[in-house]
Design a protein around this motif. Structure first.
Motif, PDB file in Angstrom:
ATOM      1  N   GLY A  20       2.871   5.941  -3.300  1.00 26.95           N
ATOM      2  CA  GLY A  20       3.894   6.829  -3.812  1.00 26.95           C
ATOM      3  C   GLY A  20       4.179   6.674  -5.283  1.00 26.95           C
ATOM      4  O   GLY A  20       4.446   7.655  -5.986  1.00 26.95           O
ATOM      5  N   ALA A  21       4.116   5.423  -5.769  1.00 30.62           N
ATOM      6  CA  ALA A  21       4.533   5.145  -7.143  1.00 30.62           C
ATOM      7  C   ALA A  21       3.389   5.051  -8.127  1.00 30.62           C
ATOM      8  O   ALA A  21       3.558   5.329  -9.320  1.00 30.62           O
ATOM      9  CB  ALA A  21       5.324   3.827  -7.186  1.00 30.62           C
ATOM     10  N   SER A  22       2.200   4.663  -7.667  1.00 30.38           N
ATOM     11  CA  SER A  22       1.064   4.476  -8.577  1.00 30.38           C
ATOM     12  C   SER A  22      -0.246   4.706  -7.822  1.00 30.38           C
ATOM     13  O   SER A  22      -1.027   3.773  -7.607  1.00 30.38           O
ATOM     14  CB  SER A  22       1.095   3.059  -9.177  1.00 30.38           C
ATOM     15  OG  SER A  22       0.053   2.877 -10.119  1.00 30.38           O
ATOM     16  N   GLY A  81      -5.243 -15.852 -16.158  1.00 29.96           N
ATOM     17  CA  GLY A  81      -4.641 -15.108 -15.065  1.00 29.96           C
ATOM     18  C   GLY A  81      -4.608 -13.631 -15.424  1.00 29.96           C
ATOM     19  O   GLY A  81      -4.387 -13.268 -16.581  1.00 29.96           O
ATOM     20  N   PHE A  82      -4.815 -12.764 -14.445  1.00 25.10           N
ATOM     21  CA  PHE A  82      -4.879 -11.336 -14.719  1.00 25.10           C
ATOM     22  C   PHE A  82      -3.927 -10.608 -13.785  1.00 25.10           C
ATOM     23  O   PHE A  82      -3.890 -10.866 -12.576  1.00 25.10           O
ATOM     24  CB  PHE A  82      -6.295 -10.811 -14.528  1.00 25.10           C
ATOM     25  CG  PHE A  82      -6.538  -9.451 -15.115  1.00 25.10           C
ATOM     26  CD1 PHE A  82      -6.745  -9.289 -16.478  1.00 25.10           C
ATOM     27  CD2 PHE A  82      -6.553  -8.316 -14.307  1.00 25.10           C
ATOM     28  CE1 PHE A  82      -6.964  -8.037 -17.030  1.00 25.10           C
ATOM     29  CE2 PHE A  82      -6.778  -7.062 -14.840  1.00 25.10           C
ATOM     30  CZ  PHE A  82      -6.980  -6.922 -16.211  1.00 25.10           C
ATOM     31  N   VAL A  83      -3.148  -9.669 -14.347  1.00 24.51           N
ATOM     32  CA  VAL A  83      -2.148  -8.921 -13.604  1.00 24.51           C
ATOM     33  C   VAL A  83      -2.561  -7.454 -13.539  1.00 24.51           C
ATOM     34  O   VAL A  83      -3.009  -6.883 -14.536  1.00 24.51           O
ATOM     35  CB  VAL A  83      -0.761  -9.052 -14.263  1.00 24.51           C
ATOM     36  CG1 VAL A  83       0.254  -8.135 -13.599  1.00 24.51           C
ATOM     37  CG2 VAL A  83      -0.276 -10.500 -14.183  1.00 24.51           C
ATOM     38  N   ALA A  84      -2.417  -6.850 -12.376  1.00 28.68           N
ATOM     39  CA  ALA A  84      -2.724  -5.432 -12.183  1.00 28.68           C
ATOM     40  C   ALA A  84      -1.783  -4.895 -11.110  1.00 28.68           C
ATOM     41  O   ALA A  84      -1.001  -5.639 -10.515  1.00 28.68           O
ATOM     42  CB  ALA A  84      -4.190  -5.252 -11.779  1.00 28.68           C
ATOM     43  N   GLY A  85      -1.861  -3.584 -10.877  1.00 32.32           N
ATOM     44  CA  GLY A  85      -1.090  -3.006  -9.791  1.00 32.32           C
ATOM     45  C   GLY A  85       0.415  -3.066  -9.970  1.00 32.32           C
ATOM     46  O   GLY A  85       1.155  -3.118  -8.989  1.00 32.32           O
ATOM     47  N   VAL A  86       0.884  -3.027 -11.210  1.00 32.08           N
ATOM     48  CA  VAL A  86       2.332  -3.046 -11.456  1.00 32.08           C
ATOM     49  C   VAL A  86       2.911  -1.685 -11.061  1.00 32.08           C
ATOM     50  O   VAL A  86       2.437  -0.647 -11.521  1.00 32.08           O
ATOM     51  CB  VAL A  86       2.630  -3.357 -12.929  1.00 32.08           C
ATOM     52  CG1 VAL A  86       4.138  -3.328 -13.184  1.00 32.08           C
ATOM     53  CG2 VAL A  86       2.045  -4.704 -13.325  1.00 32.08           C
ATOM     54  N   ALA A  87       3.928  -1.691 -10.223  1.00 29.39           N
ATOM     55  CA  ALA A  87       4.504  -0.429  -9.757  1.00 29.39           C
ATOM     56  C   ALA A  87       5.951  -0.627  -9.325  1.00 29.39           C
ATOM     57  O   ALA A  87       6.315  -1.684  -8.813  1.00 29.39           O
ATOM     58  CB  ALA A  87       3.698   0.142  -8.591  1.00 29.39           C
ATOM     59  N   THR A  88       6.755   0.412  -9.532  1.00 22.58           N
ATOM     60  CA  THR A  88       8.136   0.451  -9.073  1.00 22.58           C
ATOM     61  C   THR A  88       8.349   1.753  -8.315  1.00 22.58           C
ATOM     62  O   THR A  88       7.897   2.813  -8.754  1.00 22.58           O
ATOM     63  CB  THR A  88       9.125   0.399 -10.256  1.00 22.58           C
ATOM     64  OG1 THR A  88       8.881  -0.778 -11.029  1.00 22.58           O
ATOM     65  CG2 THR A  88      10.570   0.381  -9.768  1.00 22.58           C
ATOM     66  N   ALA A  89       9.030   1.681  -7.187  1.00 21.83           N
ATOM     67  CA  ALA A  89       9.343   2.896  -6.432  1.00 21.83           C
ATOM     68  C   ALA A  89      10.059   3.899  -7.323  1.00 21.83           C
ATOM     69  O   ALA A  89      10.937   3.536  -8.114  1.00 21.83           O
ATOM     70  CB  ALA A  89      10.212   2.542  -5.232  1.00 21.83           C
ATOM     71  N   ALA A  90       9.687   5.164  -7.225  1.00 28.09           N
ATOM     72  CA  ALA A  90      10.201   6.189  -8.136  1.00 28.09           C
ATOM     73  C   ALA A  90      11.725   6.231  -8.154  1.00 28.09           C
ATOM     74  O   ALA A  90      12.344   6.376  -9.218  1.00 28.09           O
ATOM     75  CB  ALA A  90       9.632   7.556  -7.744  1.00 28.09           C
ATOM     76  N   ALA A  91      12.347   6.083  -7.015  1.00 27.88           N
ATOM     77  CA  ALA A  91      13.810   6.174  -6.953  1.00 27.88           C
ATOM     78  C   ALA A  91      14.513   4.959  -7.530  1.00 27.88           C
ATOM     79  O   ALA A  91      15.728   4.976  -7.724  1.00 27.88           O
ATOM     80  CB  ALA A  91      14.248   6.371  -5.499  1.00 27.88           C
ATOM     81  N   GLY A 143       0.810  -1.214   0.000  1.00 27.93           N
ATOM     82  CA  GLY A 143       0.000   0.000   0.000  1.00 27.93           C
ATOM     83  C   GLY A 143       0.843   1.265   0.000  1.00 27.93           C
ATOM     84  O   GLY A 143       0.531   2.229  -0.709  1.00 27.93           O
ATOM     85  N   VAL A 144       1.913   1.267   0.789  1.00 26.96           N
ATOM     86  CA  VAL A 144       2.808   2.429   0.826  1.00 26.96           C
ATOM     87  C   VAL A 144       3.491   2.620  -0.518  1.00 26.96           C
ATOM     88  O   VAL A 144       3.593   3.739  -1.039  1.00 26.96           O
ATOM     89  CB  VAL A 144       3.848   2.269   1.951  1.00 26.96           C
ATOM     90  CG1 VAL A 144       4.928   3.345   1.845  1.00 26.96           C
ATOM     91  CG2 VAL A 144       3.169   2.330   3.314  1.00 26.96           C
ATOM     92  N   LEU A 145       3.966   1.516  -1.125  1.00 23.40           N
ATOM     93  CA  LEU A 145       4.622   1.604  -2.431  1.00 23.40           C
ATOM     94  C   LEU A 145       3.665   2.141  -3.484  1.00 23.40           C
ATOM     95  O   LEU A 145       4.020   3.042  -4.259  1.00 23.40           O
ATOM     96  CB  LEU A 145       5.144   0.228  -2.845  1.00 23.40           C
ATOM     97  CG  LEU A 145       5.737   0.120  -4.257  1.00 23.40           C
ATOM     98  CD1 LEU A 145       6.932   1.058  -4.423  1.00 23.40           C
ATOM     99  CD2 LEU A 145       6.150  -1.318  -4.553  1.00 23.40           C
TER     100      LEU A 145
END
Length: 250
Positions: A142-144, A183-193, A137-139
């Protein structure tokens, strides 16, 4: 004709991955209809929306939508190939403008080999996370922050993740709204830094392989203007399909 089983939907839509996913194995509340070559699948609370997914020629698709809507109500949104949704908007009074985006899937020939990078969500390795909803949730915040998948949401089953050497969660992706055949993928995110290091690609490679092994094929949705993400998914074997969604009048 109303379709009563997932097998009937598969046969009616010629195993179209988008429609098969929409049917969700015909879980409770899902309904489907066929009229000639047209198929419509009504899926409540699928990817955070009540969705009426359609395919076929515009005349027959419009007819089956008109038949289905009185039984569904105004909360449902049309979903389908972009050209079809635009054409339906011209035939169905009260339909809102088509919102374009991309559907991407592996087709039925997905690579099911386990990712060599997998081996648990220890630092430097990709795996399914356990007890990490707060970190995810924190990631995402901030990222998405506009992510459609978030921890605790109905249909969001689990999260894959990659941790940095110090243990910080730096990339994630969700197994969300999967069904027996897709299968379904969602919520792909990478920390900005941490962007630009291939972390999202590693997490997606793991998630795609794991879900392909479990479901046979994998799909996701992505904004049309998100070219970096589309490039990652294409490198991992995904094929794009222009789709659109639209509100529809009663």
């Amino acid at each position: 004709m109303e379709l009563r089983s997932a097998e009937e939907v598969v046969a009616a839509c010629d195993d179209d991955t988008l429609l098969v996913w929409a049917a969700q194995g015909m879980r409770g509340g899902v309904r489907a209809w066929a009229l000639g070559e047209a198929v419509a699948v009504a899926s409540p609370e699928l990817n955070r929306r009540d969705r009426l997914t359609v395919r076929g020629g515009v005349a027959e698709a419009a007819a089956v939508v008109r038949l289905a809507l009185p039984e569904l109500g105004p909360s449902y949104r049309l979903l389908g190939d972009r050209e079809l949704i635009v054409e339906l908007g011209e035939r169905l009074p009260g339909t809102g403008p088509a919102r374009p985006f991309e559907w991407m899937d592996t087709g039925r020939d997905a690579d099911r080999d386990a990712d060599r990078d997998a081996g648990g969500a220890d630092p430097g390795r990709v795996g399914w996370l356990e007890g990490a909803d707060e970190e995810v949730g924190v990631l995402l915040a901030g990222a998405s922050p506009s992510s459609w998948a978030v921890p605790g949401l109905p249909g969001v089953r689990r999260w894959a993740g990659l941790r940095a050497a110090g243990g910080e969660l730096v990339a994630t992706a969700a197994d969300a709204w999967s069904c027996p055949q897709v299968g379904f993928v969602a919520g792909v995110a990478t920390a900005a830094a941490q962007r630009g290091r291939g972390y999202a690609q590693r997490v997606c490679r793991f998630a795609f392989a794991a879900l392909a092994a479990e479901h046979g094929r994998v799909a996701l949705m992505v904004d049309t203007d998100n070219r970096p993400a589309i490039g990652v998914y294409e490198r991992l074997g995904m094929r794009g399909r222009p789709v659109a969604a639209a509100t529809v009048g009663e």
